[in-house]
Design an enzyme around this catalytic site. Structure first.
Site, short mmCIF file in Angstrom:
data_model
loop_
_atom_site.label_atom_id
_atom_site.label_comp_id
_atom_site.label_asym_id
_atom_site.label_seq_id
_atom_site.Cartn_x
_atom_site.Cartn_y
_atom_site.Cartn_z
N HIS B 49 0.83 -1.20 0.00
CA HIS B 49 0.00 0.00 0.00
C HIS B 49 0.87 1.26 0.00
O HIS B 49 1.95 1.28 0.58
CB HIS B 49 -0.90 0.01 1.24
CG HIS B 49 -1.94 -1.06 1.23
ND1 HIS B 49 -3.10 -0.96 0.49
CD2 HIS B 49 -1.99 -2.27 1.85
CE1 HIS B 49 -3.83 -2.06 0.67
NE2 HIS B 49 -3.18 -2.87 1.49
N ARG B 310 -7.84 -11.35 9.56
CA ARG B 310 -7.04 -10.20 9.95
C ARG B 310 -7.01 -10.13 11.48
O ARG B 310 -8.07 -10.19 12.11
CB ARG B 310 -7.67 -8.92 9.42
CG ARG B 310 -7.99 -8.91 7.92
CD ARG B 310 -8.89 -7.72 7.64
NE ARG B 310 -9.30 -7.58 6.25
CZ ARG B 310 -10.39 -8.13 5.73
NH1 ARG B 310 -11.17 -8.91 6.47
NH2 ARG B 310 -10.71 -7.91 4.48
N SER B 336 -4.13 -5.03 8.01
CA SER B 336 -3.72 -4.17 6.89
C SER B 336 -3.38 -2.78 7.42
O SER B 336 -4.08 -2.28 8.30
CB SER B 336 -4.87 -4.06 5.88
OG SER B 336 -4.49 -3.22 4.83
N CYS B 434 -6.14 -26.56 -12.28
CA CYS B 434 -6.57 -27.94 -11.98
C CYS B 434 -6.43 -28.25 -10.50
O CYS B 434 -6.82 -29.32 -10.05
CB CYS B 434 -5.80 -28.96 -12.82
SG CYS B 434 -4.28 -29.55 -12.07
N CYS B 439 -0.70 -32.80 -10.65
CA CYS B 439 0.70 -32.81 -10.18
C CYS B 439 0.90 -33.26 -8.74
O CYS B 439 2.03 -33.52 -8.34
CB CYS B 439 1.34 -31.43 -10.39
SG CYS B 439 0.55 -30.12 -9.43
#
Lengths: 120, 473, 325
Positions: B49, B310, B336, B434, B439
């Site tokens: 920010h 948060r 934040s 996916c 994987c």
């Protein structure tokens, strides 16, 4: 005794009504073809299935070798057979159709490999 | 005996660890999870920010503006990708334009530079997918993006290189305040130190209580976020913000360092500090809000959801030495803009420690730099050809959706990944469209092999999060 | 840049069938790129029977079906197979960049057939609310874990979706010793074959809940239960119908999505709803000389149909190359 089945021989999925006496089929209705009758008879008197599974490979290029019974075996044996398969080991290359265990569990069916697997 | 124990291996704890590792100090960082950055930090949206929307005179405002500058240096030293993409706060009517101007004035007081009010023609040119209803925006060029977990990983790795001992899977259960020292007892071990820095995120209040300081409470505020397919990487060129509400900066369209746009977050006051569930309400709320900003956002492009909490406590950060418990520093309520502020918080904490009797003597050799981690998806073709030739493992693709090679996964493990999530956050393998369908099997094999752990012991993120229950042997 | 007549991307049933067919129709220079270390694609993990009845007139397992095509490919010298080859780029000029361990290669093709298959829809796409613990797998992943690596995904399982993959996995997990507690289907009827309902569920007494959905997944570290609700015609929860099933595993079998990201990168117009190329004719795309076949072109029920239509794609590519000369 009257039992209902859905025939799985073809996509028609006929709804079969089967009369059973002393574990034997005496009458089948609802089938559009002869296969329905055979199917009902088989499902009631001697239900059987092809079993597919995997067997642990030792020293081969892949870890698990896919296998199948080359003929249907009695349905009631399926779970036992699936357990039994876990004890088997394959330690040499196989080709599709190679017999891993002949006359598997005295069923008359052989357990065969369904994939070609080479040594490491 | 240690000089400092840092409790909490999120982005704040690791930034503090790295900052303090410049000095001749014995430092340990204790993290309750199996890997660092597995708490609050892992669900951070990665926005650096500029500092707007914070009150002048607040710690948040001051540290955010400072952090925005400091983070660039840290990113270049540690080889973390930082992109200054800029931010647009948009207005739909004249009333909102007035608010934009107010935000600009407040921002200038905080020292934010180069802000400008842009008109619809500018927006049409520079942000073509933005709603045509937007009539004006505040453009803040100093806003940027970074990968929050990679930042924490790289900070902790560099701190460790400089001598900080990092103990994961160490949950602090008790702190004994002794004569001029602390005894910190975890589920694994006992540690003694002269100073303790508490940056335990959601659990900072509980840690603080252990030394008798209980004048603040951490309340979780949930944010659900939704990630879009990397195919839509360029759906916006900037971070898109609506005008802020009282409790949050609103629902945003976020560019991420990994390429996948993110939409969200929600802001839900909840009680359970473990509640990371997502739901359709959150999805619908976010979709409705962001479609107002960027109408072409399509639900079908959403490939992943997650929720983060948060750690809130009042309206500002709590960063202070507890005079009643000399040597104990609280760093709490870091919501934040905590990611942005983290490097500035670290400097502030180091000053606090100094002012409370800790000698800060610089090391002769501080390893400031770190070799940049290879990410194939961020590598151009010429470079890729080179590195694949040098190390064939980079040419062996494991994760097809995000293009992650075997070598990158091995490196992640060499650098501390122990779990599927650890590999995911470090490399992005399994994070694509996916969701690991293709994987995961191969990643498990690599983890098992490299860590020499049987498959049935491997976890998604530590604890009881085992992945498979039986192996044919 | 090396030039090739025909490059086929994908060595599953579609790519193999297309390669064989293109060769039969006169193409002498074929490069087949497969990212795995074996040919066969997803068939290698489909160890159950049910393949080949239409095409080979016998009932085969997946690996057996694949083996027949692998043998054909092995016998044709004009087909160069490149394994562990991962395509990272395709452009509208039919230039392909692919990676291999130790190599990055570029090739320019006169024609390309994409046989890239499909991926599974995820839990997120099925919109299942709740937490994100371990124990949630796509059915295909659980299938690969057990059939290829011998790893069992869970002990107490709920399967979401009663298509054939869901049914097959219900049986597969049971045979490996797991307890499959339910199969949950949001539709009024299962899309799976009756044969599979009988042999995969009824044989083992696994209940199938039609017109039901999982409304929430619970668990911190590992899944510990799910909420199941009955749904109305619009798939909305009917109040008062909720019940719990305790389980440690949820298998998601909620449909398949064609993988067409490479052709999208090349500029082919993609239908956003189906993720397939917008095409007027089968196997064609908006770029000349670029063909798509198999599950990448449309989702097929049977691999036999994939083979049939991919053979057509091989022929189409061969004809295109002839016309070009």
């Amino acid at each position: 005794m009257r039992k209902e089945f859905i025939c799985i021989e073809c996509p028609n999925s006929c709804k079969l009504v089967v009369d059973i006496e002393n574990d034997k089929v005496v009458n089948v209705t609802g089938n559009k073809c002869k296969k329905g009758e055979t199917y009902a008879k088989c499902e009631v008197e001697n239900p059987s299935r092809v079993l597919t599974s995997i067997v642990l490979a030792e020293g081969l290029e892949i870890k698990m070798v896919p296998v199948r019974t080359n003929k249907p075996i009695a349905k009631k044996l399926i779970l036992t057979a699936a357990e039994e398969i876990k004890k088997i080991r394959i330690n040499n290359s196989v080709k599709v159709g190679d017999i891993i265990v002949p006359d598997f569990l005295n069923t008359g069916a052989d357990l065969v490999a369904t994939r070609e697997v080479r040594n490491e | 005996m240690l000089d400092i124990i840092i409790i909490g291996g999120g982005v704040v704890g690791t930034a503090i660890a790295r900052e303090l590792s410049r000095y001749r100090l014995k430092i340990a960082l204790l993290e309750k999870e199996i890997e660092v950055a597995f708490g609050v930090s892992k669900s951070n949206s990665g926005i650096i920010h500029p500092g707007t929307q914070n009150k002048s005179g607040s710690l948040k405002g001051k540290l955010c503006v400072e952090g925005n500058t400091l983070i660039r240096k840290i990113a270049s030293e540690l080889g973390i990708d930082f992109q200054e993409v800029g931010q647009l706060i948009v207005a739909f009517n004249d009333e909102e334009v007035i608010r934009l101007k107010e935000i600009k004035v407040e921002g200038e007081k905080l020292g934010i530079k180069n802000m400008s009010i842009v008109d619809s023609a500018w927006l049409q040119e520079n942000e073509p997918n933005l709603s045509k209803e937007v009539i004006s925006a505040l453009f803040i060029p100093s806003a940027g993006i970074i990968s929050p977990y990679r930042m924490a990983y790289d900070l902790s790795e560099n701190a460790a290189k400089n001598g900080v001992q990092i103990y994961t899977d160490n949950k602090v259960e008790k702190i004994n305040v002794l004569e001029k020292r602390f005894e910190v007892i975890t589920n694994k071990n006992k540690y003694q130190s002269r100073y303790v820095v508490n940056c335990a995120g959601l659990f900072a209040d509980e840690i603080s209580k252990m030394v008798g300081i209980n004048d603040f409470v951490i309340s979780p505020r949930k944010g659900q976020e939704f990630l879009l397919d990397k195919k839509r990487e360029n759906i916006t060129n900037h971070l898109i913000f609506p005008l802020p509400s009282k409790t949050s900066k609103g629902t945003l369209v976020i560019k991420t360092s990994d390429g996948n746009p993110m939409i969200g977050p929600t802001a839900e006051e909840i009680e359970d500090k473990h509640d990371l569930a997502t739901d359709d309400n959150g999805l619908n709320e976010v979709l409705n809000s962001v479609k107002r900003l960027v109408p072409s956002i399509n639900e079908r492009d959403i490939i992943a959801y997650f929720a983060g909490l948060r750690p809130t406590s009042g309206s500002d950060f709590i960063i202070r030495h507890e005079d009643k418990v000399p040597g104990f520093v609280n760093v709490a309520g870091i919501q934040s803009p905590g990611l942005t502020a983290a490097p500035a918080i670290a400097v502030m904490v180091s000053d606090i420690l100094k002012n409370n009797g800790l000698n800060l003597n610089k090391k002769l050799f501080f390893r400031r730099f770190r070799k940049k981690t290879v990410h194939l998806f961020k590598t151009d073709n010429a470079q890729m050809r080179k590195i694949i030739k040098k190390d064939s493992g980079y040419g062996d693709i494991v994760c097809r959706c995000e293009m992650v090679s075997k070598r990158e996964i091995e490196e992640a493990i060499e650098r501390g990944a122990k779990t599927l999530d650890g590999v995911k956050f470090r490399t992005r393998a399994q994070a694509g469209r996916c969701h690991g369908g293709f994987c995961t099997t191969r990643i498990l094999k690599i983890l098992s092999e490299k860590l020499n752990i049987p498959f049935v012991e491997l976890t998604k993120r530590g604890g009881k999060s085992k992945i498979v229950v039986k192996e044919r042997t | 840049m090396i030039e090739r007549d025909l490059v086929i991307v994908g060595g599953g049933p579609a790519g193999m069938a297309a390669a064989v067919s293109a060769h039969e129709n006169g193409v002498k220079d074929i490069l087949l790129l497969e990212r795995d270390q074996f040919l066969g694609g997803i068939l290698n993990q489909c160890i159950h029977t049910g393949f080949g009845l239409n095409y080979f007139k016998e009932i085969l397992t997946g690996p057996e079906f694949a083996d027949r095509f692998i043998k054909k490919i092995d016998d044709i010298k004009d087909i160069e197979v490149s394994l562990k080859s991962f395509v990272i780029k395709l452009n509208n000029n039919l230039e392909i960049t692919y990676l291999k361990p130790g190599e990055m290669n570029e090739v320019k093709a006169k024609a390309v057939i994409m046989a890239t298959g499909c991926r599974e829809r995820t839990r997120e796409m099925a919109h299942i609310a709740g937490t994100r613990p371990s124990g949630i797998f796509s059915a295909g992943l659980a299938q690969k874990l057990i059939n290829v690596e011998g790893l069992l995904a869970g002990n107490e399982v709920v399967v979401v979706g009663s298509g054939d993959i869901g049914l097959i996995m219900a049986r597969r997990m049971t045979l490996e010793g797991a307890k499959v507690k339910a199969v949950i289907e949001i539709q009024k009827q299962s899309k799976g074959l009756v044969r599979n309902i009988v042999q995969c569920l009824d044989d083992f007494g696994i209940p199938l809940y039609l017109s039901h959905k999982i409304s929430r997944i619970y668990g911190q570290d590992r899944v510990n239960k799910v909420d199941v609700v009955k749904v109305d015609d619009k798939y909305n929860e009917i109040p008062g119908t909720k019940f719990e099933i305790s389980c440690d595993t949820v298998l998601i079998s909620a449909g398949l999505i064609p993988e067409n990201e490479l052709i999208e990168m090349a500029g082919v117009e993609i239908d956003r709803k189906t993720n397939t190329p917008v095409a007027t004719d089968k196997n064609k795309t908006s770029i000349e000389g670029l063909f798509v076949c198999g599950n990448a072109f449309q989702i097929y029920d049977l691999v036999d149909s994939v083979a049939r239509d991919s053979i057509l794609a091989g022929k189409m590519a061969a004809e295109y190359l002839k016309d070009k000369k």
